[in-house]
Design an enzyme around this catalytic site. Structure first.
Site, mmCIF file in Angstrom:
data_model
loop_
_atom_site.group_PDB
_atom_site.id
_atom_site.type_symbol
_atom_site.label_atom_id
_atom_site.label_comp_id
_atom_site.label_asym_id
_atom_site.label_seq_id
_atom_site.Cartn_x
_atom_site.Cartn_y
_atom_site.Cartn_z
ATOM 1 N N SER A 1 92.156 14.243 22.786
ATOM 2 C CA SER A 1 91.828 15.465 22.048
ATOM 3 C C SER A 1 93.058 16.146 21.459
ATOM 4 C CB SER A 1 91.073 16.433 22.959
ATOM 5 O OG SER A 1 89.892 15.846 23.451
ATOM 6 N N HIS B 1 94.485 21.000 23.618
ATOM 7 C CA HIS B 1 94.003 21.102 22.244
ATOM 8 C C HIS B 1 94.962 21.924 21.377
ATOM 9 C CE1 HIS B 1 89.529 20.218 23.412
ATOM 10 N NE2 HIS B 1 90.379 19.296 23.834
#
Length: 294
Positions: free
Chosen positions: A199, A245
């Site tokens: 991610s 993230h």
């Protein structure tokens, strides 16, 4: 009585400059040397020799993208497909044994009840990189399969376009450093929490896509919507490492800006320097946090 004219010896037939035993009456239109059929290369006018054709190719500049990558129309996104393959292989390893997750997941420092410790702070620095190829295992929650499916779909959708405009080397550097940036921020802010997933690298691609779209004059609306949606999910769904993230997003955006807006005259030098600077910064932050934990 008319005197006889003296006989003039005939000039020898020209021979190929590369094959002296072969007679020929064809000459290179560029250097005017005799060439035999084996050494002829068709040109716009007449024929050229092998050396002139090779010299002409060296003098022709290959087309490049705005960001300096070789323009390869229709080229396969080799790096993108390779990264997807590595993630799938790593996930199959996770399904086969728990040791893959335990030994390769990103964790800064974890102490067992018996006093033993593992993690990046204990010298297992490879976890910062290996974790970006792992994903949530089956026992990690009800949405475990969607973790790898979403990341691989995003990589498949964005990767080929970015790889084409950036070039394979820049694209690979952007992906790996974005994933590393996510791991480093997780290490700085949540060193005791295991983190896995591509991610961070995917969010780096989101940021890069936005920057490059602005640079090329393409409307960035769709990628902005997708990015905002994923950020909402990141901060609203429990169990998601927002540090990974955000770290990947910031790293990818900064590096893409350096790639996209580097001056044409010194483009390659600036891009290499930016890549090295980001890597050095991440290494220094990791070293400082390790000193603090140890």
């Amino acid at each position: 009585m008319t005197p006889e004219r003296p006989s003039v010896p005939e000039a020898p037939a020209p021979v190929c400059y590369r094959h002296p035993g072969r007679e020929t009456h064809v000459r290179c239109t560029r250097c005017d040397r005799p060439i035999c059929p084996e050494c002829m290369r068709e040109a716009a006018v007449g024929h050229q020799c092998v050396e002139c054709v090779a010299e002409g190719r060296r003098s022709v500049r290959r087309p490049r993208t705005v960001l300096g990558a070789p323009a390869r129309a229709g080229a396969r996104p080799v790096v993108t497909y390779t990264l997807i393959g590595l993630c799938v292989l790593a996930y199959l390893g996770e399904l086969a044994t728990d040791r893959v997750f335990d030994e390769l997941a990103m964790i800064g420092l974890y102490r067992f009840d018996g006093g033993a410790t593992i993690g990046v702070a204990e010298g297992e620095w490879y976890r910062l990189l290996s974790s970006m190829f792992l994903h949530q295992p089956p026992d990690g929650g009800s949405f475990w399969i969607t973790h790898i499916l979403f990341n691989m779909y995003a990589l498949w959708a964005l990767g080929p376009q970015l790889e084409q405009v950036l070039g394979r080397g820049r694209f690979l550097a952007l992906y790996l450093l974005s994933g590393l940036g996510g791991s480093v921020l997780a290490y700085l802010l949540a060193p005791g929490t295991p983190v896995v997933g591509a991610s961070g690298a995917i969010f780096g691609l989101f940021g890069a896509y936005f920057v490059i779209a602005r640079r090329l004059g393409t409307p960035p609306g769709p990628i902005v919507f997708l990015l905002v949606l994923n950020l909402v999910i990141t901060f609203s769904v429990p169990g998601i490492s927002w540090q990974g993230h955000v770290g990947g997003l910031v790293t990818g955006t900064v590096l893409a800006a350096a790639y996209a807006y580097a001056p044409a005259r010194h483009r390659q030098a600036v891009q290499i320097a930016a890549t090295a600077a980001v890597l050095v910064l991440l290494v220094v932050l990791t070293a400082v946090k390790t000193t603090e934990l140890v």
